[in-house]
Design an enzyme around this catalytic site. Structure first.
Site, PDB file in Angstrom:
ATOM      1  CD  GLN A  12      -2.683  -1.392   0.088  1.00  9.87           C
ATOM      2  OE1 GLN A  12      -3.280  -0.452  -0.412  1.00  9.87           O
ATOM      3  NE2 GLN A  12      -2.735  -2.610  -0.422  1.00  9.87           N
ATOM      4  CB  CYS A  13       4.107   1.914   1.395  1.00  9.75           C
ATOM      5  SG  CYS A  13       5.431   3.124   1.545  1.00  9.75           S
ATOM      6  CB  SER A  14       3.674   5.545  -3.193  1.00  5.89           C
ATOM      7  OG  SER A  14       4.092   6.532  -2.283  1.00  5.89           O
TER       8      SER A  14
END
Length: 124
Positions: A12-14
């Site tokens: 979920q973390c760019s």
């Protein structure tokens, strides 16, 4: 040439996704550990922190409300207390963390900023 690597990752973390893209662009296919679903154990986490050359404080997501609630930013908080909190609350672990290997680890970096991974990719 492909070298093994490990990525402690949150899909979920760019920043985690960008780190994975950067590793692959350099010919590394990382072994992925989603630290929310498979958090590292105490020995692994302490080893990652030690090999990174950064303080345990840097591995705590200071923007998380829970960080303040647990007092993890307090100067009196020890590394052991921070590690305990990270083990109890995996969402507090800052990411991504990249480890490159070639027989022995070439480098371990908390990839904040993302460019920090280039330090170990240049030796891989």
């Amino acid at each position: 040439m492909r070298h093994p690597s490990t990525l402690f990752h949150n899909p979920q973390c760019s920043s985690s996704r960008k780190a994975m893209e950067l590793l692959r662009a350099h010919g590394l296919e990382p072994q992925i550990f989603d630290h929310h679903n498979t958090p590292p154990g105490r020995q692994t986490l302490a080893g990652l922190i030690a090999r990174s050359g950064r303080p345990a404080h840097d591995f705590v997501r200071s923007k998380e409300t829970l960080c303040a609630e647990l007092g993890l930013d307090a100067p009196s908080t020890t590394d052991a207390q921070r590690i305990d909190a990270l083990l109890a609350h995996p969402r507090l672990l800052e990411r991504p963390i990249v480890v490159t290997h070639l027989g022995t680890p070439l480098g371990t970096r908390l990839v904040r900023p993302l460019e920090d991974v280039l330090e170990i990719l240049s030796t891989a």
